[in-house]
Write a protein that holds these residues in place. Structure first.
Motif, PDB file in Angstrom:
ATOM      1  N   PHE A 185       0.888  -1.319   0.015  1.00  0.00           N
ATOM      2  CA  PHE A 185      -0.092   0.107   0.213  1.00  0.00           C
ATOM      3  C   PHE A 185       0.911   1.251   0.086  1.00  0.00           C
ATOM      4  CE2 PHE A 185      -4.209  -1.252   0.146  1.00  0.00           C
ATOM      5  CZ  PHE A 185      -4.478  -2.479   0.732  1.00  0.00           C
ATOM      6  N   TYR A 186       2.074   1.112   0.403  1.00  0.00           N
ATOM      7  CA  TYR A 186       3.036   2.203   0.362  1.00  0.00           C
ATOM      8  C   TYR A 186       3.157   2.610  -0.899  1.00  0.00           C
ATOM      9  CZ  TYR A 186       6.572   5.518   2.197  1.00  0.00           C
ATOM     10  OH  TYR A 186       7.419   6.365   2.632  1.00  0.00           O
ATOM     11  N   LYS A 187       2.503   3.800  -1.475  1.00  0.00           N
ATOM     12  CA  LYS A 187       2.552   4.176  -2.859  1.00  0.00           C
ATOM     13  C   LYS A 187       3.543   5.094  -3.187  1.00  0.00           C
ATOM     14  CE  LYS A 187      -1.043   1.995  -3.905  1.00  0.00           C
ATOM     15  NZ  LYS A 187      -0.547   0.490  -4.148  1.00  0.00           N
ATOM     16  N   THR A 188       3.706   6.283  -2.527  1.00  0.00           N
ATOM     17  CA  THR A 188       4.314   7.363  -2.811  1.00  0.00           C
ATOM     18  C   THR A 188       6.016   7.063  -3.060  1.00  0.00           C
ATOM     19  OG1 THR A 188       5.066   9.388  -2.326  1.00  0.00           O
ATOM     20  CG2 THR A 188       4.555   8.190  -0.566  1.00  0.00           C
ATOM     21  N   LYS A 190       8.021   9.308  -3.364  1.00  0.00           N
ATOM     22  CA  LYS A 190       8.947  10.502  -2.683  1.00  0.00           C
ATOM     23  C   LYS A 190       9.273  10.064  -1.412  1.00  0.00           C
ATOM     24  CE  LYS A 190       6.459  14.381  -4.830  1.00  0.00           C
ATOM     25  NZ  LYS A 190       5.854  15.602  -4.500  1.00  0.00           N
ATOM     26  N   LYS A 191      10.834  10.407  -1.161  1.00  0.00           N
ATOM     27  CA  LYS A 191      11.258   9.999   0.025  1.00  0.00           C
ATOM     28  C   LYS A 191      10.809  10.804   1.317  1.00  0.00           C
ATOM     29  CE  LYS A 191      15.570   9.958  -1.493  1.00  0.00           C
ATOM     30  NZ  LYS A 191      16.077   9.912  -2.782  1.00  0.00           N
ATOM     31  N   THR A 192      11.138  10.455   2.479  1.00  0.00           N
ATOM     32  CA  THR A 192      10.594  11.041   3.486  1.00  0.00           C
ATOM     33  C   THR A 192      11.509  12.291   3.700  1.00  0.00           C
ATOM     34  OG1 THR A 192      12.156   9.692   4.992  1.00  0.00           O
ATOM     35  CG2 THR A 192       9.611   9.025   4.451  1.00  0.00           C
ATOM     36  N   ASN A 193      11.555  13.211   3.000  1.00  0.00           N
ATOM     37  CA  ASN A 193      12.316  14.568   3.291  1.00  0.00           C
ATOM     38  C   ASN A 193      11.980  15.286   4.690  1.00  0.00           C
ATOM     39  OD1 ASN A 193       9.859  15.263   2.532  1.00  0.00           O
ATOM     40  ND2 ASN A 193      10.556  16.814   0.727  1.00  0.00           N
ATOM     41  N   SER A 194      13.093  15.803   5.154  1.00  0.00           N
ATOM     42  CA  SER A 194      12.739  16.767   6.103  1.00  0.00           C
ATOM     43  C   SER A 194      12.123  18.045   5.771  1.00  0.00           C
ATOM     44  CB  SER A 194      14.163  17.003   7.003  1.00  0.00           C
ATOM     45  OG  SER A 194      15.031  17.241   5.985  1.00  0.00           O
ATOM     46  N   CYS A 195      10.902  18.547   6.540  1.00  0.00           N
ATOM     47  CA  CYS A 195      10.191  19.210   6.146  1.00  0.00           C
ATOM     48  C   CYS A 195      10.882  20.858   6.403  1.00  0.00           C
ATOM     49  CB  CYS A 195       8.848  19.290   6.728  1.00  0.00           C
ATOM     50  SG  CYS A 195       7.509  20.247   6.326  1.00  0.00           S
ATOM     51  N   CYS A 196      10.522  21.834   5.969  1.00  0.00           N
ATOM     52  CA  CYS A 196      11.083  23.058   6.092  1.00  0.00           C
ATOM     53  C   CYS A 196      11.115  23.566   7.719  1.00  0.00           C
ATOM     54  CB  CYS A 196      10.240  24.382   5.573  1.00  0.00           C
ATOM     55  SG  CYS A 196       8.886  23.649   4.541  1.00  0.00           S
ATOM     56  N   PHE A 198      11.596  24.035  11.528  1.00  0.00           N
ATOM     57  CA  PHE A 198      10.591  24.185  12.421  1.00  0.00           C
ATOM     58  C   PHE A 198      11.541  24.286  13.713  1.00  0.00           C
ATOM     59  CE2 PHE A 198      11.839  19.966  13.983  1.00  0.00           C
ATOM     60  CZ  PHE A 198      12.220  19.370  12.766  1.00  0.00           C
ATOM     61  N   THR A 199      10.498  24.824  14.655  1.00  0.00           N
ATOM     62  CA  THR A 199      11.339  25.283  15.977  1.00  0.00           C
ATOM     63  C   THR A 199      10.912  24.247  17.171  1.00  0.00           C
ATOM     64  OG1 THR A 199       9.216  26.534  16.208  1.00  0.00           O
ATOM     65  CG2 THR A 199      11.476  27.847  16.070  1.00  0.00           C
TER      66      THR A 199
END
Lengths: 199, 617
Positions: A185-188, A190-196, A198-199
């Motif tokens: 089911f794991y479709k995407t 895109k790799k798990t990128n670190s988001c913008c 954050f604090t």
């Protein structure tokens, strides 16, 4: 082929066996042979009674035939000649039965000196015919046959119960189809990128 | 009918029996021939608590409440069992006017509580005097399974967050006190969220009057964890991937019952005439377990009483595929044993096992059919595309921009409910939208779906599903600290709860998982404060002596029984999904955790029902 050929009742005397009653079914033999065969069978029966101890049962193989003999303790003997396929147990049961029947109908004092014509015992031919088919006559064999038949019916009944509901083949097809179509089911991509930040 | 409720340390069959007895006592106090009229929402819940025998023994018929109801002449007493909703009172009033004959008595039992508002409304309609009796059935938590209780209030979250009506929270508190009355005092309480705090404050207040709670030893439950749905709005919006979750999302499981068109199921019933007739003949046989029968479609009971379902329900659907194939082969092998030569003794043994084998065959056949139906739905492009979009949101990919996929869906004018779901999911993962993104979506939606959609959007904003971004990015932080998403997802024979959404572990489940560790939520203090609402902890200790002194340090000694498993009651205030339940069951099944869960919720929800309740006015 299961066949009974002769049934005889003897009295085992001190020196020789005395034929009291006999009957035979020699239809399987050709007309001309019958006389000879009959003589032979009588002789064989007499001999075997003389050679058998009292209170003893024997089954002796003789060429294509089987001789079953039972000599009772009171020297009354029964002989049955049949082919090899005739079940031994049925044969001996039949002999015992005949002897019991004979004892009931013919008094013991006649045994010592009786002959075929002097003794009034007519049941032998009836027995011979009846027991041509050992399965029908012998209760034990009958039970075994019945049991086998019942087992078959039981198996069929169980089969039909198992068949109830959805057909097994359908279920197998459906479930195989299901298991073959498995995709993660794991479709995407895109790799798990670190988001913008954050604090 | 309810033996499956019994299997754990907290015996929920007790709850069922108590509730049933309450109804029986009320019914027995009314003399004469009775008929019970049920409102739609109560038909299912009634079946969770009572056996049809209760009614057949007393010669009572059950009827559904419809506007044009006529009751037979000889009935002297008409008993209404309804939720306290004002609009139902209109129907009741009309009904009473049409059927009012001499000697006839009307009774109403409100579930769970008598409502003054409803009674006032009946006063205004001028029919209040025809009612002999306004009673109540204090059924708050109803047993769904041996480890789940539900209030069956699908609109709880909406009522509180949008309407500002906190009745559901009050009833939850009453329910908690009832549970403690049955199962004993709960010594340790943890909670997170505004609604959770509200429930606990009330429960504590109500419990003060309950002497029994403070005089005895601690009860069967060791801990209570209250979780506000509002702290994790992402999980109920995500597509569930467990067997039970998928069944609920595609077809809807109502109070443990699944109803499907009969043609997918071969005729099973013992009537050979019916079977040999029309090919897709449906279950026409009388099912003695149904209260109000509806013989057109096939109804399957889905609870832990059926062993195959118990095995399959919590697993990821991909694992279910394999298990079913294996089961079918196994049954095939057993049936083939029959074809070989067997002695009478072997046949006898086989026949003894035959009923069980036939049961297994029936169950396997049903579930193979259901799984086949789900498989068809899963293979659709729309399902997979939606799933991919959800997963990208969950890993925070491009989360601060309008999603091309959502724009596409809006442009196609596809199902509004699904579009809103995806937008809210993105919002939850981003922990709020930047203003321009939110406005962009609003504009697009209004242009395509019409201005009415703005009303729905304002509801969603009130409910907290759509909001502006604040300083902290709670989800992104928690994703890292709690490993909400995992890189190496394992769907078959998983070692981690993330299998319920293939690679995403529900935030609520991770919070519970953390609470089981020796230090509990201490280590998470900073991050957990980013989630909305207060984080609280409380104790209920045993009172000793006349002065009401509290037994000092009661808690450590009570919970230090190393051999006995901890029993933790987890209350989801606002609803929980089957995936969350599966995740908790997974935690309980792991030996190391030494824990048993009882899950309480206002309702078991899924992505559709959650949005439906928020979108309706």
């Amino acid at each position: 082929m299961v066949r009974l050929f002769t049934l005889s009742v003897f009295f085992k005397g001190a020196s020789e066996a005395r034929l009291l009653k006999t009957t035979s079914d020699l239809q399987s033999f050709s007309f001309f042979q019958r006389g000879t065969v009959n003589e032979f069978m009588t002789f064989a029966s007499k001999t075997i009674v003389e050679r058998t101890q009292p209170a003893l049962r024997q089954s002796v193989k003789q060429d294509a035939y089987m001789c079953h003999v039972y000599v009772r303790a009171d020297n009354l003997a029964g002989v049955l000649i049949a082919d090899h396929e005739y079940p031994h147990r049925v044969a001996h049961t039949l002999i015992t039965k005949i002897l019991d029947d004979f004892t009931a109908k013919v008094s013991a004092d006649q045994w010592q000196n009786g002959t075929d014509s002097s003794i009034a015992f007519d049941s032998l031919p009836a027995f011979l015919t009846k027991y041509q088919d050992p399965k029908e006559a012998d209760p034990l064999t009958k039970m075994q046959t019945d049991l086998d038949e019942t087992k078959i019916i039981l198996k069929n009944t169980i089969e039909s119960v198992l068949e109830r509901g959805e057909k097994l083949e359908d279920m197998v097809t459906k479930s195989e189809q299901l298991s073959m179509q498995s995709k993660a089911f794991y479709k995407t991509a895109k790799k798990t990128n670190s988001c913008c930040s954050f604090t | 009918m309810f033996p499956y409720l019994r299997s754990q340390r907290v015996n929920l069959q007790l709850l069922q029996e108590t509730s049933a007895r309450e109804l029986e006592q009320h019914l027995d106090s009314i003399e004469g021939i009775k008929v019970i009229v049920l409102d739609e929402a109560m038909i299912g819940p009634l079946g969770l608590v009572t056996k049809p025998k209760i009614f057949t023994d007393r010669g009572i018929k059950l009827i559904a409440l419809k506007p044009d109801l006529r009751s037979p002449k000889e009935v002297q007493n008409i008993v209404y069992i309804v939720r306290p909703q004002v609009k139902l009172m209109d129907q009741l009033a009309a009904h009473v006017r049409n059927n009012n004959q001499a000697g006839r008595q009307f009774h109403i039992f409100f579930v769970p509580r008598r409502s003054c508002l409803c009674i006032k409304h009946l006063e205004n309609l001028d029919v209040v005097n025809t009612f002999m009796h306004f009673g109540e059935l204090t059924w708050n938590f109803l047993p769904l399974d041996s480890d789940v209780v539900s209030m069956e209030m699908p609109n709880a979250y909406r009522d509180v967050s949008i309407e500002g009506d906190t009745t559901a929270l009050y009833q939850a508190a009453v329910g908690l006190v009832q549970l403690q009355r049955l199962y004993g005092r709960i010594p340790k309480i943890y909670g997170k969220g505004v609604m959770a705090q509200f429930v606990w404050d009330h429960a504590k207040q109500l419990a003060i009057d309950e002497k029994s709670l403070y005089n005895g030893d601690k009860g069967a439950i060791d801990q209570l964890i209250l979780l506000d749905r509002g702290i994790d709005l992402l999980t109920p919006l995500a597509t569930q991937l467990t067997y039970e979750g998928l069944i609920d999302e595609f077809y809807g499981i109502r109070q443990n019952q699944l109803t499907l068109p009969g043609e997918h199921f071969p005729a099973y019933y013992t009537n050979p005439v019916a079977a040999s007739g029309s090919s897709g003949s449906t279950a026409g046989a009388e099912d003695p377990e149904r209260l109000i029968s509806d013989s057109d479609r096939k109804t399957i009971f889905l609870h832990s009483g059926e062993p195959l379902y118990g095995e399959l329900r919590n697993k990821n659907f991909n694992e279910v595929r394999m298990l079913l194939a294996r089961k079918v082969k196994d049954i095939q092998a057993q049936m083939n044993v029959n074809r070989q030569e067997q002695t009478v003794q072997e046949i006898k043994n086989f026949v003894d096992r035959l009923p069980q084998l036939m049961e297994q065959k029936k169950a396997t056949s049903e579930h193979t059919a259901i799984a086949g139906l789900i498989d068809e739905r899963i293979n659709l492009y729309s399902f997979n595309d939606d799933l991919a979009a959800e997963q990208e949101f969950m890993i925070c990919a491009d989360i601060d921009r309008p999603s091309a996929y959502i724009e596409d869906q809006i442009a196609r004018r596809s199902d509004l409910r699904n579009v809103l779901r995806l937008i809210c999911l993105q919002c939850a993962a981003a922990s709020g939208f930047k203003e321009r993104v939110l406005n962009y979506y609003k504009r697009e939606l209004a242009q395509v779906y019409g201005l009415e959609v703005l009303l729905t959007i304002s509801h969603l904003e009130k409910a907290g599903l759509l909001r502006a971004q604040t300083e902290s990015r709670a989800y992104a932080v928690l994703r890292k600290t709690l490993h909400l998403t995992v890189d190496d997802s394992v769907e078959v024979n998983p070692k981690d709860i993330s299998y319920v959404h293939s690679f995403y572990a529900p935030l609520t489940a991770r919070l519970v998982e953390h609470s089981l560790k020796p230090l509990g939520w201490q280590t998470l203090k900073s991050q957990i404060n980013n989630l909305p609402g207060p984080t609280f902890e409380d104790f209920q200790v045993q009172l000793i002596g006349i002065g009401g002194r509290h037994a000092g340090g009661a808690t450590p000694s009570e919970t230090s029984l190393l051999h006995a498993r901890r029993v933790v009651l987890v209350v989801f205030v606002g609803g929980c999904t089957f995936a969350e339940i599966a995740a908790l069951r997974f935690l309980a099944a792991q030996e190391d955790n030494n824990v048993e869960f009882v899950i309480a919720t206002t309702k078991v929800i899924n992505k559709h029902s959650f949005l439906d309740s928020l979108m309706s006015s």
